[in-house]
Design a protein around this motif. Structure first.
Motif, PDB file in Angstrom:
ATOM      1  N   GLY A  15      47.127  29.353  43.736  1.00  0.00           N
ATOM      2  CA  GLY A  15      47.293  30.660  43.101  1.00  0.00           C
ATOM      3  C   GLY A  15      48.745  30.956  42.793  1.00  0.00           C
ATOM      4  O   GLY A  15      49.076  31.540  41.751  1.00  0.00           O
ATOM      5  N   ARG A  63      50.668  31.596  39.133  1.00  0.00           N
ATOM      6  CA  ARG A  63      51.525  32.735  38.810  1.00  0.00           C
ATOM      7  C   ARG A  63      52.915  32.283  38.363  1.00  0.00           C
ATOM      8  O   ARG A  63      53.535  32.896  37.495  1.00  0.00           O
ATOM      9  CB  ARG A  63      51.624  33.681  40.018  1.00  0.00           C
ATOM     10  N   SER A  92      44.114  33.821  35.772  1.00  0.00           N
ATOM     11  CA  SER A  92      43.949  34.295  37.142  1.00  0.00           C
ATOM     12  C   SER A  92      42.809  33.593  37.862  1.00  0.00           C
ATOM     13  O   SER A  92      42.311  34.075  38.870  1.00  0.00           O
ATOM     14  CB  SER A  92      43.694  35.800  37.117  1.00  0.00           C
ATOM     15  N   LEU A 113      43.227  33.071  41.581  1.00  0.00           N
ATOM     16  CA  LEU A 113      43.693  34.215  42.372  1.00  0.00           C
ATOM     17  C   LEU A 113      42.518  34.966  43.001  1.00  0.00           C
ATOM     18  O   LEU A 113      41.413  34.970  42.465  1.00  0.00           O
ATOM     19  CB  LEU A 113      44.481  35.186  41.480  1.00  0.00           C
ATOM     20  N   THR A 145      44.702  40.347  43.777  1.00  0.00           N
ATOM     21  CA  THR A 145      45.896  39.823  43.096  1.00  0.00           C
ATOM     22  C   THR A 145      45.617  39.676  41.605  1.00  0.00           C
ATOM     23  O   THR A 145      46.478  39.961  40.769  1.00  0.00           O
ATOM     24  CB  THR A 145      46.296  38.450  43.686  1.00  0.00           C
ATOM     25  N   GLU A 146      44.429  39.223  41.289  1.00  0.00           N
ATOM     26  CA  GLU A 146      44.050  39.038  39.885  1.00  0.00           C
ATOM     27  C   GLU A 146      44.220  40.345  39.109  1.00  0.00           C
ATOM     28  O   GLU A 146      44.868  40.388  38.062  1.00  0.00           O
ATOM     29  CB  GLU A 146      42.588  38.590  39.823  1.00  0.00           C
ATOM     30  N   VAL A 175      47.980  41.227  38.790  1.00  0.00           N
ATOM     31  CA  VAL A 175      48.736  40.360  37.875  1.00  0.00           C
ATOM     32  C   VAL A 175      48.361  40.658  36.424  1.00  0.00           C
ATOM     33  O   VAL A 175      49.237  40.839  35.567  1.00  0.00           O
ATOM     34  CB  VAL A 175      48.490  38.864  38.214  1.00  0.00           C
ATOM     35  N   ILE A 176      47.074  40.754  36.159  1.00  0.00           N
ATOM     36  CA  ILE A 176      46.652  40.992  34.773  1.00  0.00           C
ATOM     37  C   ILE A 176      47.153  42.360  34.299  1.00  0.00           C
ATOM     38  O   ILE A 176      47.606  42.500  33.161  1.00  0.00           O
ATOM     39  CB  ILE A 176      45.124  40.844  34.628  1.00  0.00           C
TER      40      ILE A 176
END
Lengths: 216, 270
Positions: free
Chosen positions: A132, A136, A156, A159, A163-164, A167-168
């Motif tokens: 993961g 990133r 992602s 992930l 976290t997904e 991050v997105i």
């Protein structure tokens, strides 16, 4: 203006009479495994050429423009991105070098790691990162290139759910802030609806278009 | 000691007793290679006898076209040998690059070798040109085989990496740079290693041959050094041309990696 596909056929994988992905907006692509999502994305980046039909980017036929120059404007991140032996910083900087761009300052590199929620030091060994974290890092590398259009193939997938989402959200915010075109393959309709202005559903090589909540 | 001892047919025939001993050993250990051994010895004998007669003819005539023809035949056989020995499938354009690099690289090195280092008079003197060309072409052939195999395999194994780099806007040349450099290194390392051990671990064949035929060791060494430098240049030129030009054949005019598409990409799951 973003991408426009007209009567595009690629082998027996894709057959798209017409598809528009607007510039400065977020398009999410969803579909089953093997449905042709990645192939569609590779056509946009001119990593492959359609057998028939035309792929336009900002009014230019992607098959009639310098492919390297196009890919510097329309950057794609593969689902299984590469990480090279070396530090986190070296892995970030190599992207700029590949794209023929000037190296970035340490401050910029550190900032971009925050954007993708990667709490690592620039001097850390990139090969020691988890799956993961590597994903990133690779995402940070393409964000650093600040392209006009960003194509992310399941950025992602490695992930966890929390976290997904984080991050997105960051990537989408960043793209919207600079009015960049963002095309993302995501694995769930929920995720697509949450972030996309436009949702493209690929099914057996055909596409259907639906508005996303963000665009509604 | 002056002159060379003529081995003579009967004494030479005794040499084949050694082959019988080796064949016996292999048979006893059930290694199962005795047929290959016999064929190899037979081929070596016939090929050398034939080439002996041909060389006798060429050396005796001192004709330019004969020298050129002999070098051309060597080049052609070397290229065919590369095609046969490389275990990875080569495209037609890659094969053309192999032939071109073999010819251009060796000719470049030979030109310098014959005109500058040896200052041959006449330049086509077969007594010098043929054995030297043989050594340069033979070593270049081995280099190209190693380099081509490494390059082709490297690109196949790193397909995803190369495409990943192209996606970021890298030029095809940049995307394969590491693979090209590795192939070049792999091809040239045996030549470099052979120079390191030379004179200590083994005496090179040409020098040994010259000493056996009565040439002073100092002269023999001069030739050996010159030949080694020529081989180094020839291998490096041919392999460099092959890897740089060969790597271009992996991409089409759209700077797309144009190798046979593996199933997973063709199905769009990647």
């Amino acid at each position: 203006m973003g991408f426009l596909l007209e009567n595009v056929v690629y082998r027996n994988i894709l057959d798209i009479p017409s598809l528009e992905m607007p510039g400065g907006k977020v398009t999410c692509i969803i579909g089953d495994s093997g449905s042709g999502k990645t192939t569609l994305m590779r056509l946009l980046n001119n990593l492959i050429s359609a057998d028939r039909g035309i792929v336009w980017y900002r009014g230019v036929n992607v098959d009639q423009t310098d492919p390297v120059a196009l890919r510097r404007k329309v950057v794609m991140l593969a689902q299984n991105p590469f990480i090279l032996p070396g530090t986190v910083a070296e892995n970030l900087l190599i992207g700029l070098a590949f794209a023929g761009k000037e190296p970035a300052s340490e401050e910029t590199l550190a900032e971009i790691l925050q954007t993708v929620s990667l709490g690592k030091s620039l001097s850390d060994d990139a090969m020691e990162l988890s799956g993961g974290e590597k994903q990133r890092l690779a995402l940070a590398r393409v964000l650093l290139l600040k392209p006009e259009a960003l194509l992310l193939d399941e950025p992602s997938s490695a992930l966890d759910e929390r976290t997904e989402g984080e991050v997105i959200k960051e990537v989408v915010t960043l793209a919207k802030k600079d009015s960049r075109t963002l095309v993302m393959i995501v694995h769930s309709l929920d995720l697509a609806r949450r972030f996309a202005d436009l949702v493209v559903i690929v099914k057996g090589g055909k596409v259907e278009v639906a508005e996303g909540v963000a665009g509604a | 000691m002056n002159g060379v001892i003529d081995i003579g047919f009967i004494n030479l025939a005794a040499g084949y007793l050694l082959v019988l001993v080796v064949a016996g050993m292999i048979k006893k250990r059930r290694i199962g290679k005795e047929t290959e051994l016999v064929i190899a010895v037979f081929r070596m004998t016939v090929q050398l006898v034939l080439v002996g007669y041909v060389l006798d003819l060429i050396l005796g005539s001192e004709r330019m076209w004969m020298t050129l023809a002999a070098v051309s035949v060597m080049e052609i056989f070397a290229v065919l040998n590369v095609y046969q020995r490389v275990q990875v499938e080569m495209s037609r354009s890659f094969r053309r690059v192999v032939a071109f690099s073999m010819a251009s690289g060796t000719l470049l090195a030979m030109g310098f070798f014959f005109f500058v280092i040896l200052s041959l008079e006449p330049w086509y003197s077969p007594r010098y040109v043929i054995p030297m060309a043989g050594m340069l072409i033979g070593n270049s052939m081995t280099g190209i085989t190693l380099g081509a195999e490494r390059l082709l395999k490297g690109v196949q194994d790193r397909r995803d990496l190369i495409e990943g780099v192209l996606m970021l806007g890298a030029t095809p040349e940049r995307a394969v740079r590491e693979t090209v450099n590795e192939a070049f290194t792999a091809a040239i390392v045996p030549t470099i290693n052979s120079m390191v051990g030379m004179g200590i671990i083994f005496l090179p064949g040409m020098m040994s041959g010259q000493i056996l035929s009565g040439v002073s060791p100092v002269t023999a060494i001069e030739y050996q050094i010159a030949v080694m430098l020529g081989i180094l240049a020839s291998v490096a030129f041919t392999v460099f041309i092959m890897v740089t030009q060969g790597s271009r054949t992996f991409f089409n005019s759209r700077s797309q990696l144009a190798l046979p598409v593996p199933e997973k990409i063709a199905k769009g799951t990647l």
